[in-house]
Design a protein around this motif. Structure first.
Motif, mmCIF file in Angstrom:
data_model
loop_
_atom_site.group_PDB
_atom_site.id
_atom_site.type_symbol
_atom_site.label_atom_id
_atom_site.label_comp_id
_atom_site.label_asym_id
_atom_site.label_seq_id
_atom_site.Cartn_x
_atom_site.Cartn_y
_atom_site.Cartn_z
ATOM 1 N N ARG A 187 0.836 -1.206 0.000
ATOM 2 C CA ARG A 187 0.000 0.000 0.000
ATOM 3 C C ARG A 187 0.872 1.257 0.000
ATOM 4 N N PRO A 189 2.313 4.921 1.051
ATOM 5 C CA PRO A 189 2.424 5.580 2.357
ATOM 6 C C PRO A 189 1.457 6.752 2.471
ATOM 7 N N ASN A 218 -0.645 1.432 6.862
ATOM 8 C CA ASN A 218 0.188 2.074 5.840
ATOM 9 C C ASN A 218 1.381 2.766 6.494
ATOM 10 N N GLY A 219 2.477 2.803 5.804
ATOM 11 C CA GLY A 219 3.593 3.604 6.273
ATOM 12 C C GLY A 219 3.251 5.081 6.208
ATOM 13 N N ARG A 220 4.050 5.894 6.865
ATOM 14 C CA ARG A 220 3.805 7.340 6.856
ATOM 15 C C ARG A 220 5.077 8.082 6.477
ATOM 16 N N VAL A 221 4.865 9.170 5.771
ATOM 17 C CA VAL A 221 5.968 10.064 5.405
ATOM 18 C C VAL A 221 5.612 11.436 5.941
ATOM 19 N N GLY A 238 2.562 8.926 -2.697
ATOM 20 C CA GLY A 238 1.720 8.431 -1.617
ATOM 21 C C GLY A 238 0.349 9.056 -1.642
#
Length: 295
Positions: A187, A189, A218-221, A238
């Motif tokens: 998925r 970010p 989900n990863g985060r930025v 993203g």
């Protein structure tokens, strides 16, 4: 009631004194005031006679303030600065310049295009645009119009609704296609930003209020600003939280796709505001009318 005509000296003597005190030279003060050196000297002497004290020690061309002169200079300087500010606030210049301030995101994605169309129209007038995200920076008394985000109550300001706020995840078509991938690692970010005010909606607030907890995987930025999240979303890096209808052009062009089935209505809105303390000038009213037109 105070009778200022009896308790104050001739007011032009105060202006002449303030200039002479700054320059410590009658000739230079006269040049600033577009009068003769003799006129300045005469006004200062008139003020000294009215007060009964000397304000300067005269030594050739050099002026040295007395103790009374130094004390009076401090008070008159502050008073004239205050009066100058007050008069400039309400005075209509020969060619009024409308001061407009806006929250940064709205200025970037909505307002500047509106201002460009206005500037090219027959209704145009000079204006200055400033942007900020702190409410105190927006609500400066010199601003004629303010575009802000929040609720419909703001003491001292008139408010007119522009549009309600709707928050929806947005991304490029490829990113949105992968948003529901079975494996969390596949998925995209979440492009997040720091909340600068309690009424801002970041990903944590959005997930909490919508209940779409699967996005937590989900990863985060972390991005420097809301605008940067949209910029990175446009580059396919993203998912960002898009505030509608700020992104009407990006979505209409297909550069971004909105996940409308994940839309959240925040209960907040974008407003155009103007001070209650002074009438709205003709030019500012004309610009407000253009900005208030429904899209």
């Amino acid at each position: 009631m105070q009778n200022y005509r009896k308790s104050l000296p001739p007011l032009d003597t105060i202006v002449f004194f303030e200039a002479a005190m700054r320059h410590l030279n009658f000739t230079e003060a006269a040049d600033e005031l577009y009068v003769t050196q003799a006129a300045v000297s005469k006004r200062i002497k008139q003020l000294e006679l009215w007060l009964g004290v000397d304000l300067f020690v005269r030594s050739g061309r050099k002026l040295v303030p007395t103790e009374a002169g130094a004390y009076l200079a401090e008070k008159t300087g502050m008073t004239l600065d205050y009066l100058d500010w007050a008069f400039r606030t309400i005075k209509v210049p020969a060619q009024p310049v409308v001061q407009i301030a806006s929250v940064t995101a709205l200025a970037t994605f909505w307002l500047q295009a509106k201002l460009r169309d206005f500037a090219l129209s027959d209704e145009a007038c000079p204006f200055n645009l400033s942007t900020a995200d702190e409410l105190g920076d927006l609500l400066r008394p010199e601003n004629d119009l303010v575009i802000l985000h929040g609720e419909d109550r703001l003491p001292g300001w008139n408010l007119e609704l522009l549009f309600e706020e709707e928050i929806v995840p947005v991304g490029t078509p490829a990113v949105v296609r992968n948003a529901s991938a079975r494996e969390p690692a596949a998925r995209p970010p979440l492009l997040n930003f720091a909340r600068m005010a309690p009424n801002w909606t970041d990903w944590s607030v959005w997930i909490q209020r919508t209940g779409w907890t699967e996005f937590e995987q989900n990863g985060r930025v972390d991005c420097a600003s809301y605008n940067q999240t949209i910029g990175r979303a446009l580059r396919g890096e993203g998912l960002a939280l898009g505030a509608l209808p700020l992104l009407t052009d990006e979505i209409a062009s297909g550069a971004l796709v909105a996940m409308h089935d994940r839309k959240m209505i925040t209960g907040k809105a974008y407003y155009i505001a103007w001070p209650q303390t002074r009438p709205l000038g003709e030019e500012a009213a004309r610009l407000k009318a253009v900005l208030s037109r429904r899209m």
